[in-house]
Design a protein around this motif. Structure first.
Motif, PDB file in Angstrom:
ATOM      1  N   SER A 272       0.795  -1.217   0.000  1.00 53.69           N
ATOM      2  CA  SER A 272       0.000   0.000   0.000  1.00 53.69           C
ATOM      3  C   SER A 272       0.838   1.283   0.000  1.00 53.69           C
ATOM      4  O   SER A 272       0.849   2.058   0.949  1.00 53.69           O
ATOM      5  CB  SER A 272      -0.961  -0.011   1.215  1.00 53.69           C
ATOM      6  OG  SER A 272      -1.898   1.036   1.084  1.00 53.69           O
ATOM      7  N   ASP A 275       0.417   5.961  -4.528  1.00 55.58           N
ATOM      8  CA  ASP A 275       0.823   5.962  -5.932  1.00 55.58           C
ATOM      9  C   ASP A 275       0.759   7.383  -6.485  1.00 55.58           C
ATOM     10  O   ASP A 275      -0.311   7.957  -6.610  1.00 55.58           O
ATOM     11  CB  ASP A 275      -0.113   5.039  -6.731  1.00 55.58           C
ATOM     12  CG  ASP A 275       0.428   4.777  -8.124  1.00 55.58           C
ATOM     13  OD1 ASP A 275       1.594   5.166  -8.389  1.00 55.58           O
ATOM     14  OD2 ASP A 275      -0.302   4.174  -8.925  1.00 55.58           O
ATOM     15  N   GLN A 299       5.199  -3.389 -10.381  1.00 56.34           N
ATOM     16  CA  GLN A 299       4.261  -2.505  -9.707  1.00 56.34           C
ATOM     17  C   GLN A 299       2.850  -3.013  -9.994  1.00 56.34           C
ATOM     18  O   GLN A 299       2.463  -3.197 -11.144  1.00 56.34           O
ATOM     19  CB  GLN A 299       4.423  -1.074 -10.218  1.00 56.34           C
ATOM     20  CG  GLN A 299       3.539  -0.099  -9.481  1.00 56.34           C
ATOM     21  CD  GLN A 299       3.772   1.339  -9.896  1.00 56.34           C
ATOM     22  OE1 GLN A 299       4.680   1.635 -10.666  1.00 56.34           O
ATOM     23  NE2 GLN A 299       2.942   2.240  -9.394  1.00 56.34           N
ATOM     24  N   ASN A 300       2.089  -3.275  -8.955  1.00 56.19           N
ATOM     25  CA  ASN A 300       0.732  -3.775  -9.149  1.00 56.19           C
ATOM     26  C   ASN A 300      -0.199  -2.662  -9.609  1.00 56.19           C
ATOM     27  O   ASN A 300       0.126  -1.482  -9.535  1.00 56.19           O
ATOM     28  CB  ASN A 300       0.181  -4.362  -7.841  1.00 56.19           C
ATOM     29  CG  ASN A 300       0.840  -5.686  -7.524  1.00 56.19           C
ATOM     30  OD1 ASN A 300       1.739  -6.107  -8.231  1.00 56.19           O
ATOM     31  ND2 ASN A 300       0.388  -6.330  -6.462  1.00 56.19           N
ATOM     32  N   ILE A 301      -1.379  -3.092 -10.030  1.00 55.94           N
ATOM     33  CA  ILE A 301      -2.390  -2.116 -10.426  1.00 55.94           C
ATOM     34  C   ILE A 301      -2.763  -1.267  -9.220  1.00 55.94           C
ATOM     35  O   ILE A 301      -2.856  -1.750  -8.092  1.00 55.94           O
ATOM     36  CB  ILE A 301      -3.636  -2.847 -10.965  1.00 55.94           C
ATOM     37  CG1 ILE A 301      -3.259  -3.519 -12.299  1.00 55.94           C
ATOM     38  CG2 ILE A 301      -4.795  -1.886 -11.164  1.00 55.94           C
ATOM     39  CD1 ILE A 301      -4.226  -4.595 -12.697  1.00 55.94           C
ATOM     40  N   SER A 302      -2.934  -0.004  -9.489  1.00 50.69           N
ATOM     41  CA  SER A 302      -3.259   0.936  -8.422  1.00 50.69           C
ATOM     42  C   SER A 302      -4.746   0.893  -8.085  1.00 50.69           C
ATOM     43  O   SER A 302      -5.591   0.812  -8.969  1.00 50.69           O
ATOM     44  CB  SER A 302      -2.856   2.341  -8.895  1.00 50.69           C
ATOM     45  OG  SER A 302      -3.100   3.270  -7.888  1.00 50.69           O
ATOM     46  N   GLU A 303      -5.038   0.887  -6.800  1.00 51.68           N
ATOM     47  CA  GLU A 303      -6.441   0.966  -6.365  1.00 51.68           C
ATOM     48  C   GLU A 303      -6.576   2.094  -5.377  1.00 51.68           C
ATOM     49  O   GLU A 303      -5.845   2.168  -4.394  1.00 51.68           O
ATOM     50  CB  GLU A 303      -6.862  -0.350  -5.675  1.00 51.68           C
ATOM     51  CG  GLU A 303      -7.257  -1.439  -6.649  1.00 51.68           C
ATOM     52  CD  GLU A 303      -7.615  -2.720  -5.914  1.00 51.68           C
ATOM     53  OE1 GLU A 303      -8.274  -2.629  -4.861  1.00 51.68           O
ATOM     54  OE2 GLU A 303      -7.204  -3.786  -6.369  1.00 51.68           O
ATOM     55  N   ARG A 306      -3.495   3.898  -4.242  1.00 52.11           N
ATOM     56  CA  ARG A 306      -2.414   3.169  -3.561  1.00 52.11           C
ATOM     57  C   ARG A 306      -2.066   1.907  -4.363  1.00 52.11           C
ATOM     58  O   ARG A 306      -2.892   1.357  -5.090  1.00 52.11           O
ATOM     59  CB  ARG A 306      -2.826   2.796  -2.137  1.00 52.11           C
ATOM     60  CG  ARG A 306      -3.179   4.010  -1.289  1.00 52.11           C
ATOM     61  CD  ARG A 306      -3.229   3.690   0.184  1.00 52.11           C
ATOM     62  NE  ARG A 306      -1.914   3.703   0.809  1.00 52.11           N
ATOM     63  CZ  ARG A 306      -1.293   4.802   1.254  1.00 52.11           C
ATOM     64  NH1 ARG A 306      -1.867   5.994   1.128  1.00 52.11           N
ATOM     65  NH2 ARG A 306      -0.115   4.725   1.819  1.00 52.11           N
ATOM     66  N   THR A 307      -0.867   1.445  -4.205  1.00 54.01           N
ATOM     67  CA  THR A 307      -0.415   0.288  -4.961  1.00 54.01           C
ATOM     68  C   THR A 307       0.577  -0.527  -4.125  1.00 54.01           C
ATOM     69  O   THR A 307       1.050  -0.053  -3.094  1.00 54.01           O
ATOM     70  CB  THR A 307       0.263   0.737  -6.281  1.00 54.01           C
ATOM     71  OG1 THR A 307       0.589  -0.422  -7.039  1.00 54.01           O
ATOM     72  CG2 THR A 307       1.547   1.520  -6.007  1.00 54.01           C
ATOM     73  N   ASP A 308       0.876  -1.748  -4.563  1.00 53.32           N
ATOM     74  CA  ASP A 308       1.960  -2.521  -3.950  1.00 53.32           C
ATOM     75  C   ASP A 308       3.156  -2.496  -4.904  1.00 53.32           C
ATOM     76  O   ASP A 308       2.985  -2.647  -6.104  1.00 53.32           O
ATOM     77  CB  ASP A 308       1.547  -3.985  -3.730  1.00 53.32           C
ATOM     78  CG  ASP A 308       0.419  -4.103  -2.718  1.00 53.32           C
ATOM     79  OD1 ASP A 308       0.196  -3.128  -1.977  1.00 53.32           O
ATOM     80  OD2 ASP A 308      -0.220  -5.168  -2.691  1.00 53.32           O
TER      81      ASP A 308
END
Lengths: 411, 411
Positions: A272, A275, A299-303, A306-308
């Motif tokens: 988290s 982003d 980089q994961n998709i942002s939700e 925030r992202t991982d």
């Protein structure tokens, strides 16, 4: 006369008997009509002894003194091999880095070669000297102090000499007899490659196939130096080893040339992260400053803004990475909920210049791993390489399965 | 700031712990206000290891390569001591011979120092460096190759630096605490001398008291360098050791300062040599050419145009001397009936500048030996020395008797 560069690593000159054997190989190339430049490492164990003394004497040591101490090992081998060659009636002399001189940057213990003037050694070849035995891994900075190139720097010295002197080839003698399709200790189907392209070797070298130092391959590629890796423990064979060469010199090759691996990887995830533009720089700059060698990045998709952020690094750098991230968080430069380290992962890669022109390689790799029940944690790709991070316990299984699937045992 | 030269021999830097102890002595002199030039030997055992490797590699070795190999030992010590001093917050750096540069003749493995330019090191002292740690025993020839000064050459390096830099004193740290009236292993009445004149030291050094290399004493005498010999294993004491100095600096001294000896001598006699002008030259030129170190020479009275010629040399040179004489006889250069070698003799000498002005010393020496029933085989004298050749089995007895008779235990 054409010039040949021959490099002997520490195990190839580990004692007087091995220096003798190496000298015989040199003498044979002289008989074949070459003027030879030999690059030698320290007798194996010597450099570690010297480094140990430095570390025991001083914790934050002055790198200039480290270099003065550690460079002495190669000097000894160079003198001894010259003496041995003279005993065989081969006109030879030793050269320390500063005598050539091998001009380097002033970054002690990690210097880069800037220039190798050829006139001193060429003059001696002109006077009848047939072999210049050069202490590898060292040079001299502008201020007249001795520098070293960092561990494994003798490979780089050898390639740099081959480039500077326009050598016909640069033979790297080591304790393996060439470059294999994968580590023979992991797959008994591993096959020695007769030829491999620079680009492939570069990927293999940096992926953990410890045959050649990465920097030496880069240098060979840039200056088109034909590089041959071969064993100093096998009988003489002019076709021995693996030739690392230009792509054009390889008539036919498999799509995939080899399966490489790196065992001690760690996967770190920042959970988290806010982003925003510049966040990658805010994370990876402090990591670089802390000396963490970040390899793969996902980089994961942002939700909801925030992202991982996931990255891999050598497992022994995890503590350093965590410290750097915590500091950056405290300083308010980045914001994340948690940092999670998975220290039980390994990296497996397939490499091959043929991958550029052939589709479906990635799909096949994923299928092979899936068939074995191996979960893929991170994926990265380049033009000629495909790497995955997996649980370390599946490492051998993955390497063997991929080697089989791409039929690397067949030429 | 005044400059002090400190030299540490192999046993004084034998391991990291001893390098640490030596560094503490250096740091103390820095605290005393000196800029210090330290001359270091190789860690004890290292030079022998390197020399062993050279000998094993090549029987008639190229001395240039010998020098390249063997000079590496001092380089290691110099770097390590610099690091240790830096750890103690003493600004220090190492210098290899070629970096100073210590300019020498090109006679490899037995080179002589020709010049030591002071500007490089003085510039660093000017920038705040307080200690220059210099690798002893080595230099650079005109052609840019590394030279060594021969075994024990670090003493000479130290004195040459003291002369070049106008040092206040040159302290030679070793494993004995000074110069004794005789070898304490032979006489328990042996007494450490506080002061000794250069000339006396020179006789003692060349007579086998292995504290200082002869050449270093010659050099110190020529350039009036105050030389102090002291132990690196004793507690710090500014008055410790023995000062080797000008005769004028010694207020009072015994007539005889010391009893020296040399155990492994041989006495060789050429029986019935044709006595003619030039015969001495005809004998001793081939001996010199064969590398025989002839010491004492006695020519007997000539009878009917023939004489016996006796000389002494180290016992391990007897075979070489016999070979040279036989060759000269075969070539017709000299003519003798027989050559006889007595390999069971030793040399005992008394040394003292007071002997110049006092008569009866020789008579007393002969009387002392006669009282002990020791037969004298050959006698030689100089202004400040008197040497006799005797049977080796009487060596200890002779040394003890002379030490007692001249009351050397008393200051």
């Amino acid at each position: 006369m054409p010039i040949l560069v021959m490099k002997f690593g520490g195990t190839s000159v580990a004692n007087l008997d091995r220096i003798h054997r190496a000298s015989k190989r040199v003498a044979r190339e002289v008989a074949n009509g070459y003027d030879v430049i030999v690059i030698v490492s320290a007798m194996s164990g010597k450099t570690n002894e010297l480094v140990g003394w430095v570390n025991e004497t001083s914790h934050l040591y002055d790198a200039r003194e480290y270099d003065a101490v550690v460079s002495s090992g190669e000097q000894v081998t160079a003198g001894l091999m010259s003496l041995r060659l003279q005993e065989m009636d081969v006109p030879a002399r030793s050269w320390q880095g500063w005598q050539v001189p091998v001009k380097t940057t002033g970054v002690h213990s990690a210097a880069r070669i800037e220039e190798i003037p050829t006139d001193n050694i060429m003059a001696k070849f002109g006077e009848g000297m047939r072999v210049a035995v050069v202490a590898g891994f060292q040079g001299i900075a502008d201020d007249g102090r001795v520098t070293t190139l960092g561990r494994g720097g003798s490979d780089t010295t050898a390639v740099a000499f081959a480039a500077a002197f326009g050598a016909e080839r640069c033979d790297i003698y080591t304790d393996v007899d060439g470059v294999y399709t994968t580590d023979p200790r992991i797959s008994d189907k591993a096959r020695k490659l007769d030829k491999i392209a620079f680009e492939e070797m570069l990927e293999l070298a940096s992926l953990g196939a410890k045959v050649l130092q990465t920097r030496s391959v880069e240098l060979a590629m840039r200056y088109k130096v034909k590089l041959r890796v071969l064993s100093s423990f096998e009988e003489y064979d002019p076709e021995a080893g693996t030739l690392v060469c230009d792509e054009e010199d390889i008539v036919e090759s498999n799509v995939v040339s080899g399966v490489a691996y790196s065992r001690d990887e760690a996967k770190m995830t920042l959970i988290s992260v806010a982003d925003r533009p510049g966040i990658a720089s805010a994370i990876f700059t402090p990591l670089a400053d802390a000396g963490v060698n970040v390899d793969m990045i996902v980089q994961n998709i942002s939700e909801e803004g925030r992202t991982d952020m996931t990255f891999s690094c050598p497992v022994d750098q995890v503590a350093r990475a965590e410290k750097a991230m915590s500091a950056a968080k405290e300083a308010g430069d980045i914001n994340f909920h948690d940092i999670v380290a998975d220290t039980d992962v390994a990296k497996v890669s397939i490499v091959g210049i043929g991958m550029r022109s052939q589709a479906g390689i990635a799909a096949k790799m994923f299928q092979v791993l899936s068939n074995e029940g191996i979960n893929i944690k991170v994926i990265t790709t380049s033009e000629i390489k495909l790497s995955v991070l997996i649980d370390r316990k599946y490492l051998e299984l993955a390497v063997q399965a991929l080697h089989d699937a791409f039929e690397l045992e067949k030429a």
